[in-house]
Structure formats: structure tokens, C-alpha cells
Scaffold this motif. Structure first.
Motif, PDB file in Angstrom:
ATOM      1  N   THR A   2       0.924  -1.185   0.002  1.00 32.92           N
ATOM      2  CA  THR A   2       0.059  -0.086  -0.066  1.00 32.92           C
ATOM      3  C   THR A   2       0.869   1.369   0.037  1.00 32.92           C
ATOM      4  O   THR A   2       2.108   1.296   0.491  1.00 32.92           O
ATOM      5  N   ASN A   4       1.217   5.762   0.009  1.00 28.35           N
ATOM      6  CA  ASN A   4       0.626   6.829   0.491  1.00 28.35           C
ATOM      7  C   ASN A   4       0.436   7.833  -0.639  1.00 28.35           C
ATOM      8  O   ASN A   4       1.449   8.333  -1.138  1.00 28.35           O
ATOM      9  N   TRP A 109      -3.402   0.550  -9.061  1.00 29.69           N
ATOM     10  CA  TRP A 109      -2.773   1.778  -8.582  1.00 29.69           C
ATOM     11  C   TRP A 109      -3.194   2.804  -9.422  1.00 29.69           C
ATOM     12  O   TRP A 109      -3.189   4.062  -9.033  1.00 29.69           O
ATOM     13  N   ARG A 112      -6.305   4.304  -8.889  1.00 27.74           N
ATOM     14  CA  ARG A 112      -6.663   4.660  -7.612  1.00 27.74           C
ATOM     15  C   ARG A 112      -5.778   6.168  -7.698  1.00 27.74           C
ATOM     16  O   ARG A 112      -6.438   7.250  -7.131  1.00 27.74           O
TER      17      ARG A 112
END
Ligand SMILES: CC(C)(COP(=O)(O)OP(=O)(O)OC[C@H]1O[C@@H](n2cnc3c(N)ncnc32)[C@H](O)[C@@H]1OP(=O)(O)O)[C@@H](O)C(=O)NCCC(=O)NCCS
Length: 179
Positions: A2, A4, A109, A112
Motif C-alpha cells: 500500500t 501513501n 494503483w 486509484r
């Protein structure tokens, strides 16, 4: 894994340039000077996916432009100076570039990064009410993201991309009004 999502800072430059080289053929990579100008003149449009120890897994760059009917092809010039085109009073986000690290691609990603960075900009800058971008017809992953995020084709800029094999490809211009 994951990551930031945060605004880019000057210390990210080496990683942004590594991603740029991993993302585009040499003929269409933008220069460090172009990214430095973006960070200085349009920091609210510069976003990164940060991992551990300063490593980045993606970047997205954007500027804010006045919203105009249709589009002006000259505005989209590669390596243009953000200081001359970005305006905090602008009503339209122009997404100038996006790359995800090849080790991370295909795991969601990219979508996202795109959707969350845009949502953050719309939430922070209430004059914004539209978004615009250009895409190479052969960049399948990017086109899937833009269509899935509600962007529609509004025109083309002929001969924008050098394909590397002597061909010149049009850029597809896409826009999404913010509802
Ligand atoms: C465009 C890019 C940022 C997408 O990042 P990503 O992390 O791979 O994106 P996602 O994993 O969210 O996938 C997005 C969509 O593309 C599809 N996709 C991913 N890689 C693909 C590939 N090589 N071929 C075809 N489709 C692909 C995914 O299946 C997904 O579609 P779906 O939601 O319909 O299943 C990344 O591919 C990249 O950096 N490319 C090089 C630079 C570039 O083209 N930038 C965009 C224009 S500025």
C-alpha cells in the motif's frame, strides 16, 4: 503493498525522473526542468504515490486552466512552462502526465492514483468544474482508466506523438465535466 498519496516535494525529483524514464520512450520524456517548473509553479497539481524510504511508485502532474469551449491545441505543448499556463483561478484541471512504476502496474494503483488525486484537487479548489487531458491512442491502460473515470473524447491533435518507428500519432483529447 500500500502507498501513501501525497503532494510532491522537491526532494522527490530523482524518483519522479526515474518514473518518467520508466514510463515513456526517450523521444517523449519530459525534462527535469519541466518537472521543477511544475513543482514550483503548480505544486497543488503535483501528486505522488509514496512507499517506504523515499521510494515513489507513481506520480501525477496537473495544472489548472481557464475553462474554454472546445480546446486550444497549442496549450498542450510538451515541456511547456507551467508558470505560464497554470492559474489558481482556473476552472479546469489539465492532467499533464501520470506514471506508475512498472513493478506495480496492473494492480489498480494507476486508477486509484488518478481518481483520488483528481478528487483531492476538486475538493480543495472549489472553482474547478471540469478536467481535460490528452492520450496516445496506443496507451491502452491509460485509455481504460480515463474511460472508466467518465472522460469522453472531444477531438484530436494531429501528429502530436512520435511513435518511435517513424509514425506520428494523433493525441486524443478527452474531457469530463465535474458534476
Ligand atoms: C497508465 C498507467 C499509469 C496505469 O497504471 P496501472 O497501475 O497499470 O493501472 P491499473 O492497474 O489501475 O489498470 C488500469 C486499467 O488498465 C488495464 N491495464 C493495465 N495494464 C495493461 C496493459 N499492459 N494492457 C492493457 N490493459 C492494461 C487494467 O486491466 C485496468 O483496466 P480495467 O480496470 O478495465 O481492468 C501505467 O500503465 C503507466 O505508467 N504507463 C506508462 C505511462 C502512461 O501511459 N501514462 C499515462 C498517460 S500520461
Amino acid at each position: 503493498m500500500t502507498f501513501n498519496l501525497r503532494r510532491a516535494v522537491t526532494a522527490d525529483m530523482a524518483e519522479i525522473m526515474r518514473l518518467e524514464r520508466a514510463g515513456f520512450a526517450p523521444a517523449i520524456q519530459e525534462t527535469e526542468q519541466t518537472f521543477a517548473e511544475r513543482l514550483a509553479a503548480a505544486p497543488e497539481g503535483c501528486w505522488v504515490l509514496a512507499g517506504e524510504a523515499g521510494r515513489l511508485y507513481g506520480y501525477l502532474c496537473a495544472e489548472f486552466w481557464p475553462l474554454e469551449p472546445g480546446f486550444n491545441p497549442n496549450r498542450f505543448a510538451r515541456d511547456h512552462a507551467a508558470g505560464e499556463t497554470h492559474s489558481l483561478d482556473g476552472e479546469e484541471i489539465y492532467i499533464s502526465s501520470m506514471v506508475v512504476d512498472p513493478v506495480t502496474r496492473g494492480t489498480g494503483w494507476g486508477r486509484r492514483l488518478f481518481s483520488v488525486a483528481l478528487a483531492e484537487m476538486f475538493a480543495r479548489h472549489l472553482r474547478l468544474r471540469s478536467a481535460i487531458l490528452i492520450v496516445n491512442p496506443e496507451w491502452t491502460a491509460a485509455r481504460r482508466i480515463y474511460s472508466a473515470e467518465g472522460f469522453a473524447e472531444i477531438g484530436e491533435i494531429e501528429g502530436y506523438f512520435a511513435a518511435g518507428d517513424g509514425r506520428q500519432l494523433s493525441a486524443i483529447v478527452m474531457r469530463r465535466p465535474q458534476t
